[in-house]
Design a protein around this motif. Structure first.
Motif, PDB file in Angstrom:
ATOM      1  N   ALA A 144       0.647  -1.239  -0.781  1.00 22.99           N
ATOM      2  CA  ALA A 144       0.040   0.203   0.038  1.00 22.99           C
ATOM      3  C   ALA A 144       0.446   1.300  -0.094  1.00 22.99           C
ATOM      4  CB  ALA A 144      -1.597   0.169   1.180  1.00 22.99           C
ATOM      5  N   SER A 145       0.550   2.168  -0.788  1.00 28.53           N
ATOM      6  CA  SER A 145       1.773   2.985  -1.464  1.00 28.53           C
ATOM      7  C   SER A 145       1.633   4.821  -1.203  1.00 28.53           C
ATOM      8  CB  SER A 145       2.367   2.930  -1.894  1.00 28.53           C
ATOM      9  OG  SER A 145       3.611   3.544  -2.490  1.00 28.53           O
ATOM     10  N   SER A 202      -5.097  -4.965   3.285  1.00 27.80           N
ATOM     11  CA  SER A 202      -4.203  -5.869   5.046  1.00 27.80           C
ATOM     12  C   SER A 202      -6.268  -7.270   4.799  1.00 27.80           C
ATOM     13  CB  SER A 202      -5.194  -5.211   6.073  1.00 27.80           C
ATOM     14  OG  SER A 202      -4.418  -4.474   6.787  1.00 27.80           O
ATOM     15  N   GLU A 203      -6.569  -6.936   3.932  1.00 27.88           N
ATOM     16  CA  GLU A 203      -8.262  -7.852   3.796  1.00 27.88           C
ATOM     17  C   GLU A 203      -6.981  -8.844   2.354  1.00 27.88           C
ATOM     18  OE1 GLU A 203     -11.569  -6.972   2.701  1.00 27.88           O
ATOM     19  OE2 GLU A 203     -11.193  -4.426   4.217  1.00 27.88           O
ATOM     20  N   VAL A 204      -6.430  -8.261   2.102  1.00 28.66           N
ATOM     21  CA  VAL A 204      -5.507  -8.470   0.237  1.00 28.66           C
ATOM     22  C   VAL A 204      -4.823  -9.444   1.740  1.00 28.66           C
ATOM     23  CG1 VAL A 204      -5.011  -9.111  -2.064  1.00 28.66           C
ATOM     24  CG2 VAL A 204      -6.339  -6.769  -1.195  1.00 28.66           C
ATOM     25  N   ALA A 205      -3.849  -9.410   2.035  1.00 27.46           N
ATOM     26  CA  ALA A 205      -3.078  -9.714   2.094  1.00 27.46           C
ATOM     27  C   ALA A 205      -3.290 -11.091   3.309  1.00 27.46           C
ATOM     28  CB  ALA A 205      -1.764  -9.365   3.894  1.00 27.46           C
ATOM     29  N   ASN A 206      -4.354 -10.841   3.206  1.00 29.66           N
ATOM     30  CA  ASN A 206      -4.743 -12.211   4.874  1.00 29.66           C
ATOM     31  C   ASN A 206      -5.875 -12.900   3.724  1.00 29.66           C
ATOM     32  OD1 ASN A 206      -3.906 -11.156   7.074  1.00 29.66           O
ATOM     33  ND2 ASN A 206      -5.999  -9.753   7.239  1.00 29.66           N
ATOM     34  N   THR A 207      -6.521 -12.666   2.868  1.00 28.15           N
ATOM     35  CA  THR A 207      -7.084 -13.944   1.599  1.00 28.15           C
ATOM     36  C   THR A 207      -6.270 -14.261   0.048  1.00 28.15           C
ATOM     37  OG1 THR A 207      -7.599 -11.832  -0.024  1.00 28.15           O
ATOM     38  CG2 THR A 207      -9.424 -12.594   1.924  1.00 28.15           C
ATOM     39  N   HIS A 208      -4.646 -13.619  -0.270  1.00 24.62           N
ATOM     40  CA  HIS A 208      -4.229 -14.058  -1.059  1.00 24.62           C
ATOM     41  C   HIS A 208      -3.025 -14.522  -0.515  1.00 24.62           C
ATOM     42  CE1 HIS A 208      -6.757 -12.841  -4.439  1.00 24.62           C
ATOM     43  NE2 HIS A 208      -6.763 -11.884  -3.588  1.00 24.62           N
ATOM     44  N   ASN A 214       5.249  -3.757   3.236  1.00 16.45           N
ATOM     45  CA  ASN A 214       4.287  -2.869   4.418  1.00 16.45           C
ATOM     46  C   ASN A 214       3.379  -3.348   5.136  1.00 16.45           C
ATOM     47  OD1 ASN A 214       2.294  -2.151   2.692  1.00 16.45           O
ATOM     48  ND2 ASN A 214       2.711   0.139   3.100  1.00 16.45           N
ATOM     49  N   ILE A 215       3.035  -4.452   5.823  1.00 12.56           N
ATOM     50  CA  ILE A 215       2.152  -5.108   6.226  1.00 12.56           C
ATOM     51  C   ILE A 215       2.672  -6.628   6.675  1.00 12.56           C
ATOM     52  CG2 ILE A 215      -0.395  -6.078   6.305  1.00 12.56           C
ATOM     53  CD1 ILE A 215      -1.469  -4.482   4.181  1.00 12.56           C
ATOM     54  N   ASN A 216       2.584  -7.798   5.631  1.00  9.80           N
ATOM     55  CA  ASN A 216       2.775  -8.626   6.736  1.00  9.80           C
ATOM     56  C   ASN A 216       4.270  -8.951   7.018  1.00  9.80           C
ATOM     57  OD1 ASN A 216       3.424  -9.451   4.229  1.00  9.80           O
ATOM     58  ND2 ASN A 216       2.049 -11.164   4.098  1.00  9.80           N
ATOM     59  N   LEU A 217       4.994  -8.424   6.102  1.00 10.06           N
ATOM     60  CA  LEU A 217       6.533  -8.296   5.971  1.00 10.06           C
ATOM     61  C   LEU A 217       6.949  -6.776   6.538  1.00 10.06           C
ATOM     62  CD1 LEU A 217       7.331  -9.123   1.620  1.00 10.06           C
ATOM     63  CD2 LEU A 217       7.847 -10.790   4.112  1.00 10.06           C
ATOM     64  N   ARG A 218       6.267  -6.252   7.257  1.00 10.37           N
ATOM     65  CA  ARG A 218       6.576  -4.593   7.873  1.00 10.37           C
ATOM     66  C   ARG A 218       8.057  -5.202   8.605  1.00 10.37           C
ATOM     67  NH1 ARG A 218       4.622   0.720   8.008  1.00 10.37           N
ATOM     68  NH2 ARG A 218       5.245   1.470  10.339  1.00 10.37           N
ATOM     69  N   PRO A 219       8.131  -5.689   9.754  1.00 13.02           N
ATOM     70  CA  PRO A 219       9.023  -5.788  10.558  1.00 13.02           C
ATOM     71  C   PRO A 219      10.413  -5.690  10.338  1.00 13.02           C
ATOM     72  CG  PRO A 219       7.384  -7.608  11.267  1.00 13.02           C
ATOM     73  CD  PRO A 219       6.926  -7.237  10.005  1.00 13.02           C
TER      74      PRO A 219
END
Length: 434
Positions: A144-145, A202-208, A214-219
């Motif tokens: 997301a940018s 965030s929804e797309v990351a959870n479903t696809h 910058n969401i599930n790889l953010r750390p």
């Protein structure tokens, strides 16, 4: 996959230990996860600093590649198979004309407007995130940018041969839209602001099951910003500055520069000292500045309304941590108007020959504001971070930089135009003096 990665970590980068919650301290495996399942706090990478202290040295770093990967021991990758596109080691420019204009004696400009490959600091975080994404087995990456991150993700994914789908607000500057499309990603222009884009992602990351930097790889992604701290310390002759001024969007960049300085102190590469941290926001999206001003330990989300779109995040994930750092280091967080941002862009360009985008204009304008308020000592070693290139946001200054003098291909036409331009210059200076 997790077990295999854990073995790789032990074999190739023994300093990586775990993901750790910044709030409750709970620890997790080094996988694609960014939120604590107990307190919902953010996760960040934990390192073995005793091992780092034994394995790193100034000499080893200086013998490394001329990129962020000279600091690989401090970055969250498990193997040597990193994506190196020449990112980092951007100029630390000793300012003379801007410093003189502001009344400062030791001003430096960290110029990521010329960072590779897409002319913003986001190339740092994406290089790290996609290196880790590849280790974790992702074949499709996303983000997301507000523009710069989409450019970086699309470019570096193309270089690495990864499938890419990026999400941006539909009203983004044309230069940033083109700056992503050229790399042939799937580009989703969402009707909404950045915070709405982020919620969708965030929804797309959870479903696809994609790797969102910058969401599930953010750390892992956020650790790339530490290199802006490392480089400044190395470029100052292995010393820390006295004061830094940086833009604030999510607040992550600010916190990671701080972490980078602290890590260099922790392992003995530089001598510890108090570095004051000051942050810059646009008045049209200044939730962190407002929290600092009102001495709050929480952020009130706002709806962005500013030309500084690259830092227009109304609900900043790391805002409270940025406020805490500014307070405990004796720094400040200020906001400036869109008009002041435009003047900041012009001021940096006409004094130092650096064309920055709106985030940099915000930072320069806040630097000026802090100096005028007596909040920066003229003799402090001050570093101002310029994070993106002005060619990406030309719309912001159109109509504010004058027009070319159109002449005939004749000497007398040139002479008349030259005299006219000199007359206009004299009038402008008279207005300034008045």
């Amino acid at each position: 996959m997790t077990q295999a990665i854990s073995k790789l970590t032990q074999a190739s980068n023994a300093t990586l230990k775990a993901l750790k919650c910044k709030e409750c301290g709970a620890e997790y495996e080094l996988k694609a996860s960014h939120v604590c399942e107990f307190c919902f706090g953010p996760l960040e990478v934990k390192y073995d600093y005793d091992a780092l202290r034994q394995s790193v040295s100034r000499e080893k770093i200086q013998a490394g590649p001329n990129s962020i990967w000279r600091y690989r021991a401090f970055l969250p990758v498990a193997t040597d198979n990193v994506i190196d596109v020449g990112t980092g080691m951007t100029p630390l420019v000793r300012s003379h004309r801007l410093a003189r204009r502001l009344g400062l004696n030791k001003l430096y400009i960290k110029n990521d407007a010329v960072n590779m490959p897409t002319l913003s600091f986001k190339d740092r975080v994406v290089s790290v995130a996609l290196s880790r994404a590849r280790e974790l087995g992702f074949t499709t990456v996303s983000c997301a940018s507000t523009g710069n991150l989409a450019n970086s993700t699309a470019a570096i994914a193309a270089h690495a041969g990864l499938d890419c789908c990026v999400f941006i607000p539909a009203d983004l500057e044309a230069g940033k839209v083109l700056g992503s499309l050229i790399y042939s990603p799937t580009l989703m222009a969402v009707k909404g602001n950045y915070d709405q884009v982020n919620r969708l992602c965030s929804e797309v990351a959870n479903t696809h099951g994609w790797g969102f930097v910058n969401i599930n790889l953010r750390p892992y992604y956020s650790e790339g910003s530490k290199t802006l701290g490392y480089e400044v310390a190395e470029q100052l002759g292995w010393e820390l500055p006295d004061h830094i001024v940086a833009p604030l969007a999510s607040g992550s960049l600010f916190t990671k520069i701080y972490k980078g300085f602290q890590e260099f102190v922790e392992v003995g590469l530089v001598e510890g000292k108090q570095v004051r941290f000051s942050g810059a926001q646009a008045e049209g999206c200044s939730p962190i500045a407002e929290a600092f001003k009102e001495d709050r330990d929480f952020i009130k989300p706002v709806k962005p309304n500013t030309i500084a779109k690259s830092i227009a995040i109304g609900n900043p994930a790391d805002g409270v941590y940025a406020v805490d750092i500014a307070k405990k280091t004796g720094g400040n967080i200020e906001a400036v108007t869109d008009a002041e941002i435009i003047e900041g862009i012009k001021l940096l360009a006409e004094t130092e020959g650096i064309f920055t985008e709106t985030a940099g204009g915000t930072t320069v304008a806040v630097l000026k504001k802090l100096v005028e308020a007596g909040k920066i000592d003229p003799d402090e070693t001050t570093v101002v971070y310029i994070t993106g290139n002005g060619l990406k946001t030309q719309e912001a200054v159109q109509g504010y930089v004058g027009e070319p003098l159109t002449i005939d291909a004749k000497l007398d036409s040139f002479e008349r135009a030259l005299e006219r331009s000199r007359t206009l210059d004299r009038l402008e200076w008279q207005q300034v003096l008045v």
